[in-house]
Design a protein around this motif. Structure first.
Motif, PDB file in Angstrom:
ATOM      1  N   VAL A 176       1.066  -0.924   0.218  1.00 36.45           N
ATOM      2  CA  VAL A 176       0.160   0.022   0.355  1.00 36.45           C
ATOM      3  C   VAL A 176       0.948   1.303   0.301  1.00 36.45           C
ATOM      4  O   VAL A 176       1.961   1.331   0.777  1.00 36.45           O
ATOM      5  CB  VAL A 176      -0.978   0.198   1.474  1.00 36.45           C
ATOM      6  N   GLY A 177       0.831   1.955  -0.796  1.00 37.96           N
ATOM      7  CA  GLY A 177       1.404   3.351  -1.201  1.00 37.96           C
ATOM      8  C   GLY A 177       0.613   4.960  -1.338  1.00 37.96           C
ATOM      9  O   GLY A 177      -0.247   4.425  -1.723  1.00 37.96           O
ATOM     10  N   GLY A 178       1.156   6.045  -1.278  1.00 43.32           N
ATOM     11  CA  GLY A 178       0.453   6.957  -1.914  1.00 43.32           C
ATOM     12  C   GLY A 178      -0.271   7.489  -0.399  1.00 43.32           C
ATOM     13  O   GLY A 178      -0.568   7.070   0.589  1.00 43.32           O
ATOM     14  N   SER A 179      -1.230   8.228  -0.710  1.00 41.20           N
ATOM     15  CA  SER A 179      -1.359   8.955  -0.063  1.00 41.20           C
ATOM     16  C   SER A 179      -3.675   9.066   0.298  1.00 41.20           C
ATOM     17  O   SER A 179      -4.640   9.258  -0.975  1.00 41.20           O
ATOM     18  CB  SER A 179      -1.630  11.003  -0.592  1.00 41.20           C
ATOM     19  N   GLN A 180      -3.753   7.804   1.163  1.00 42.78           N
ATOM     20  CA  GLN A 180      -5.136   7.094   0.477  1.00 42.78           C
ATOM     21  C   GLN A 180      -6.107   8.456   1.768  1.00 42.78           C
ATOM     22  O   GLN A 180      -7.280   7.307   1.819  1.00 42.78           O
ATOM     23  CB  GLN A 180      -4.524   5.509   0.508  1.00 42.78           C
ATOM     24  N   SER A 181      -5.396   8.181   2.778  1.00 44.98           N
ATOM     25  CA  SER A 181      -6.264   8.801   3.573  1.00 44.98           C
ATOM     26  C   SER A 181      -7.304   9.602   3.668  1.00 44.98           C
ATOM     27  O   SER A 181      -6.972  10.422   2.016  1.00 44.98           O
ATOM     28  CB  SER A 181      -5.086   9.564   5.229  1.00 44.98           C
ATOM     29  N   PHE A 182      -8.703  10.049   4.734  1.00 44.47           N
ATOM     30  CA  PHE A 182      -9.559  10.951   4.155  1.00 44.47           C
ATOM     31  C   PHE A 182     -10.341  11.888   4.977  1.00 44.47           C
ATOM     32  O   PHE A 182     -10.855  11.017   6.049  1.00 44.47           O
ATOM     33  CB  PHE A 182     -10.313   9.767   3.228  1.00 44.47           C
ATOM     34  N   ALA A 183     -10.890  12.478   4.623  1.00 43.58           N
ATOM     35  CA  ALA A 183     -12.142  13.837   5.635  1.00 43.58           C
ATOM     36  C   ALA A 183     -13.376  13.600   5.058  1.00 43.58           C
ATOM     37  O   ALA A 183     -13.017  14.389   3.639  1.00 43.58           O
ATOM     38  CB  ALA A 183     -11.531  14.482   6.177  1.00 43.58           C
ATOM     39  N   LEU A 184     -14.474  12.997   4.827  1.00 46.69           N
ATOM     40  CA  LEU A 184     -15.725  13.279   4.939  1.00 46.69           C
ATOM     41  C   LEU A 184     -16.642  14.007   5.104  1.00 46.69           C
ATOM     42  O   LEU A 184     -16.671  13.336   6.874  1.00 46.69           O
ATOM     43  CB  LEU A 184     -16.471  11.898   3.892  1.00 46.69           C
ATOM     44  N   ALA A 185     -17.565  15.435   5.556  1.00 52.27           N
ATOM     45  CA  ALA A 185     -18.147  15.587   6.034  1.00 52.27           C
ATOM     46  C   ALA A 185     -19.366  15.136   5.414  1.00 52.27           C
ATOM     47  O   ALA A 185     -19.942  16.048   3.950  1.00 52.27           O
ATOM     48  CB  ALA A 185     -17.835  16.917   6.591  1.00 52.27           C
ATOM     49  N   VAL A 186     -20.896  14.921   6.135  1.00 48.95           N
ATOM     50  CA  VAL A 186     -22.301  14.807   6.048  1.00 48.95           C
ATOM     51  C   VAL A 186     -22.961  14.943   6.752  1.00 48.95           C
ATOM     52  O   VAL A 186     -22.746  15.176   7.932  1.00 48.95           O
ATOM     53  CB  VAL A 186     -22.271  12.802   5.747  1.00 48.95           C
ATOM     54  N   TYR A 187     -24.444  15.879   6.802  1.00 50.13           N
ATOM     55  CA  TYR A 187     -25.187  16.075   7.553  1.00 50.13           C
ATOM     56  C   TYR A 187     -26.393  17.162   6.616  1.00 50.13           C
ATOM     57  O   TYR A 187     -25.898  16.889   5.273  1.00 50.13           O
ATOM     58  CB  TYR A 187     -24.239  17.592   8.180  1.00 50.13           C
ATOM     59  N   ASP A 188     -27.299  17.328   7.166  1.00 53.11           N
ATOM     60  CA  ASP A 188     -28.430  16.986   6.629  1.00 53.11           C
ATOM     61  C   ASP A 188     -28.245  18.878   6.399  1.00 53.11           C
ATOM     62  O   ASP A 188     -27.929  19.248   6.899  1.00 53.11           O
ATOM     63  CB  ASP A 188     -29.377  16.922   7.681  1.00 53.11           C
ATOM     64  N   ASP A 189     -30.278  19.163   6.475  1.00 51.43           N
ATOM     65  CA  ASP A 189     -30.108  20.784   6.079  1.00 51.43           C
ATOM     66  C   ASP A 189     -29.638  21.698   7.033  1.00 51.43           C
ATOM     67  O   ASP A 189     -29.666  23.163   7.232  1.00 51.43           O
ATOM     68  CB  ASP A 189     -31.721  20.443   5.286  1.00 51.43           C
ATOM     69  N   HIS A 190     -29.374  20.916   8.386  1.00 47.52           N
ATOM     70  CA  HIS A 190     -29.546  21.365   9.874  1.00 47.52           C
ATOM     71  C   HIS A 190     -28.314  21.536   9.984  1.00 47.52           C
ATOM     72  O   HIS A 190     -28.064  22.169  11.450  1.00 47.52           O
ATOM     73  CB  HIS A 190     -30.924  21.015  10.643  1.00 47.52           C
ATOM     74  N   GLY A 191     -27.400  21.252   9.510  1.00 47.12           N
ATOM     75  CA  GLY A 191     -26.229  20.821   9.594  1.00 47.12           C
ATOM     76  C   GLY A 191     -25.766  19.732  10.686  1.00 47.12           C
ATOM     77  O   GLY A 191     -24.676  19.972  10.924  1.00 47.12           O
ATOM     78  N   ASN A 192     -27.207  18.642  10.794  1.00 44.82           N
ATOM     79  CA  ASN A 192     -26.729  17.696  11.660  1.00 44.82           C
ATOM     80  C   ASN A 192     -25.749  16.624  11.427  1.00 44.82           C
ATOM     81  O   ASN A 192     -26.733  16.015  10.024  1.00 44.82           O
ATOM     82  CB  ASN A 192     -27.842  17.454  12.200  1.00 44.82           C
ATOM     83  N   GLY A 193     -24.594  15.936  11.359  1.00 45.81           N
ATOM     84  CA  GLY A 193     -24.037  14.914  11.126  1.00 45.81           C
ATOM     85  C   GLY A 193     -23.318  14.367  11.037  1.00 45.81           C
ATOM     86  O   GLY A 193     -22.913  14.260  12.359  1.00 45.81           O
ATOM     87  N   ALA A 194     -21.977  14.273  10.400  1.00 48.80           N
ATOM     88  CA  ALA A 194     -20.647  13.360  11.604  1.00 48.80           C
ATOM     89  C   ALA A 194     -19.577  13.660  10.047  1.00 48.80           C
ATOM     90  O   ALA A 194     -20.156  14.290   8.981  1.00 48.80           O
ATOM     91  CB  ALA A 194     -20.688  11.834  11.149  1.00 48.80           C
ATOM     92  N   VAL A 195     -18.562  13.910  10.631  1.00 48.96           N
ATOM     93  CA  VAL A 195     -17.234  14.640  10.073  1.00 48.96           C
ATOM     94  C   VAL A 195     -16.823  12.747  10.206  1.00 48.96           C
ATOM     95  O   VAL A 195     -16.172  11.740  11.294  1.00 48.96           O
ATOM     96  CB  VAL A 195     -16.136  14.753  10.488  1.00 48.96           C
ATOM     97  N   LEU A 196     -16.259  12.142   8.773  1.00 46.58           N
ATOM     98  CA  LEU A 196     -15.403  10.757   9.164  1.00 46.58           C
ATOM     99  C   LEU A 196     -13.984  10.200   8.352  1.00 46.58           C
ATOM    100  O   LEU A 196     -13.954  11.720   7.898  1.00 46.58           O
ATOM    101  CB  LEU A 196     -16.618   9.653   8.250  1.00 46.58           C
ATOM    102  N   ASN A 197     -13.020  10.464   9.460  1.00 42.30           N
ATOM    103  CA  ASN A 197     -11.080  10.785   8.835  1.00 42.30           C
ATOM    104  C   ASN A 197     -11.276   9.003   8.836  1.00 42.30           C
ATOM    105  O   ASN A 197     -11.538   8.408  10.089  1.00 42.30           O
ATOM    106  CB  ASN A 197     -11.248  11.120  10.057  1.00 42.30           C
ATOM    107  N   GLY A 198     -11.087   9.120   7.672  1.00 45.97           N
ATOM    108  CA  GLY A 198      -9.535   7.266   7.779  1.00 45.97           C
ATOM    109  C   GLY A 198      -8.366   7.320   7.462  1.00 45.97           C
ATOM    110  O   GLY A 198      -8.607   9.047   6.476  1.00 45.97           O
ATOM    111  N   LEU A 199      -7.963   7.063   8.578  1.00 42.84           N
ATOM    112  CA  LEU A 199      -6.067   7.207   8.400  1.00 42.84           C
ATOM    113  C   LEU A 199      -6.078   5.972   7.952  1.00 42.84           C
ATOM    114  O   LEU A 199      -6.640   4.943   8.373  1.00 42.84           O
ATOM    115  CB  LEU A 199      -5.793   7.069   9.908  1.00 42.84           C
ATOM    116  N   ILE A 200      -5.674   4.942   6.893  1.00 39.38           N
ATOM    117  CA  ILE A 200      -5.172   4.080   6.072  1.00 39.38           C
ATOM    118  C   ILE A 200      -3.034   4.267   5.838  1.00 39.38           C
ATOM    119  O   ILE A 200      -2.770   5.166   5.724  1.00 39.38           O
ATOM    120  CB  ILE A 200      -5.609   3.708   4.467  1.00 39.38           C
TER     121      ILE A 200
END
Length: 68
Positions: free
Chosen positions: A1-25
């Motif tokens: 495994v190599g390269g930059s494969q980590s990520f951060a993803l923000a998901v939420y509804d119209d009211h700004g309620n949701g979550a931030v997912l952060n994947g570290l590979i």
């Protein structure tokens, strides 16, 4: 495994309620963290990448989600 494969993803509804997912590979393991969002903000400290994901998500126009 190599390269930059980590990520951060923000998901939420119209009211700004949701979550931030952060994947570290890494070479020997992978980790996924989740931090809650309420009103577009988190009560937990966000990393620079997580903050950027939230800012980018907020700056984009809402899109319709089509399911079949």
């Amino acid at each position: 495994v190599g390269g930059s494969q980590s990520f951060a993803l923000a998901v939420y509804d119209d009211h700004g309620n949701g979550a931030v997912l952060n994947g570290l590979i890494g070479r020997t393991d992978s980790r996924v963290y989740c931090k809650p969002l309420v009103g577009g903000r988190s009560d937990r400290t966000l990393s620079q990448e997580e903050s950027r994901a939230v800012e980018e998500a907020q700056s984009r126009a809402p899109r319709a989600v089509i399911t079949t």
